[in-house]
Design a protein around this motif. Sequence first.
Motif, mmCIF file in Angstrom:
data_model
loop_
_atom_site.group_PDB
_atom_site.id
_atom_site.type_symbol
_atom_site.label_atom_id
_atom_site.label_comp_id
_atom_site.label_asym_id
_atom_site.label_seq_id
_atom_site.Cartn_x
_atom_site.Cartn_y
_atom_site.Cartn_z
ATOM 1 N N ALA A 157 -5.781 5.543 15.911
ATOM 2 C CA ALA A 157 -4.446 5.415 15.318
ATOM 3 C C ALA A 157 -3.480 4.752 16.303
ATOM 4 C CB ALA A 157 -3.922 6.785 14.895
ATOM 5 N N VAL A 158 -3.573 5.137 17.576
ATOM 6 C CA VAL A 158 -2.730 4.528 18.608
ATOM 7 C C VAL A 158 -3.086 3.054 18.772
ATOM 8 C CG1 VAL A 158 -2.125 4.553 21.064
ATOM 9 C CG2 VAL A 158 -2.420 6.715 19.829
ATOM 10 N N LEU A 159 -4.385 2.767 18.859
ATOM 11 C CA LEU A 159 -4.848 1.395 19.033
ATOM 12 C C LEU A 159 -4.422 0.521 17.851
ATOM 13 C CD1 LEU A 159 -8.511 2.098 20.271
ATOM 14 C CD2 LEU A 159 -6.564 1.394 21.675
ATOM 15 N N GLY A 160 -4.666 0.995 16.656
ATOM 16 C CA GLY A 160 -4.319 0.233 15.460
ATOM 17 C C GLY A 160 -2.832 -0.019 15.343
ATOM 18 N N SER A 161 -2.031 0.963 15.700
ATOM 19 C CA SER A 161 -0.573 0.825 15.640
ATOM 20 C C SER A 161 -0.090 -0.241 16.611
ATOM 21 C CB SER A 161 0.098 2.163 15.946
ATOM 22 O OG SER A 161 -0.194 3.122 14.947
ATOM 23 N N PHE A 162 -0.666 -0.248 17.819
ATOM 24 C CA PHE A 162 -0.289 -1.254 18.809
ATOM 25 C C PHE A 162 -0.634 -2.653 18.313
ATOM 26 C CE2 PHE A 162 0.892 1.707 22.019
ATOM 27 C CZ PHE A 162 1.570 0.966 22.984
ATOM 28 N N TYR A 163 -1.803 -2.802 17.724
ATOM 29 C CA TYR A 163 -2.223 -4.121 17.236
ATOM 30 C C TYR A 163 -1.327 -4.574 16.086
ATOM 31 C CZ TYR A 163 -5.204 -7.922 15.631
ATOM 32 O OH TYR A 163 -5.672 -9.162 15.263
#
Length: 333
Positions: A157-163
Amino acid sequence: MKKKLAIDAMGGDFAPKSVVEGCLLARAEFTDTEFILFGDETKIRPLISDMTNMTIVHTTEKIDSGESDPVKAIRSKKKASLVLAATAVKNGEADALISAGNTGALLASGIFTVGRIKQVDRPGLMSTMPTLDGKGFDMLDLGANAENTARHLHNFAVLGSFYAANVRGIERPTVGLLNNGSEASKGAPLQKEAYELLAADETINFIGNVEARELMNGVADVVVVDGFTGNAVLKSIEGTASSLMKQLKTAITEGGILSKIGALLMKKSLYRLKDSLDYEKAGGAVLFGLKAPVIKSHGSSKADAIFATLKQTHKMLETDVVGKLVRHYQEDK
């Protein structure tokens, strides 16, 4: 500073021709980028008339798409184009790695050679999938991990949000957890535990559980899922989109003169439908959570799809999304 892309020129069904042609399209648009092609120079060089911003690193081996043990392949084929391209990124000689070749070998090269960000337990394979409104959504994990924990899903979720925020320009992207119902009480223990972690993290714009039937309606900007399920959903979407277009084409060609006239009148609308279902236009699948961008283009990619992947990679470097991610985890310690 010039961006340097390490490209596995021998990966993919139509390599090296499609890879080189995609690079030439990208070179025409991005004059600040050097394209480092790893592969058989005797096959690559005749395809390039002007070597401006192009470099060829000759390799004598390649990793085939049908390798039964990708990890063994990257360890035994030290001079393979993919292995040398990944090593160039590790050594700082290139900023990103791109391949349309063996997915397992690329994942292994990314994790073992390029290396993961220390605070990321499991990098996730992420792709921007199509929606009916054309905006798309980012989904991970798509198969980098066969099994996941709730903590991994929270990481995704953190990774996807950053992208989504940095590469796709979405302000405070919404995050959904793929589940078998929208109610908070739904799901197996993995989903229930992940729900609690996501709901407790105020840095994530978590909107709750989302169902698979709502994905292409744009229910969330980012959808997190375990790798096994994500891979199955990915292939279902790809297969459904492909079958739909084939059935539509058959209905038009076999429907008689009225069907053909109707198709002619709806030509622009049909092309828009085709484009909205074309997942390759968004670029490749990113192995996100590594120390540098590592992107997998579809094995059947032709020049336009390779170009889309290179454009996506350029945007990742331009926005410094990996650097921002590293700093986020350092500040969070």
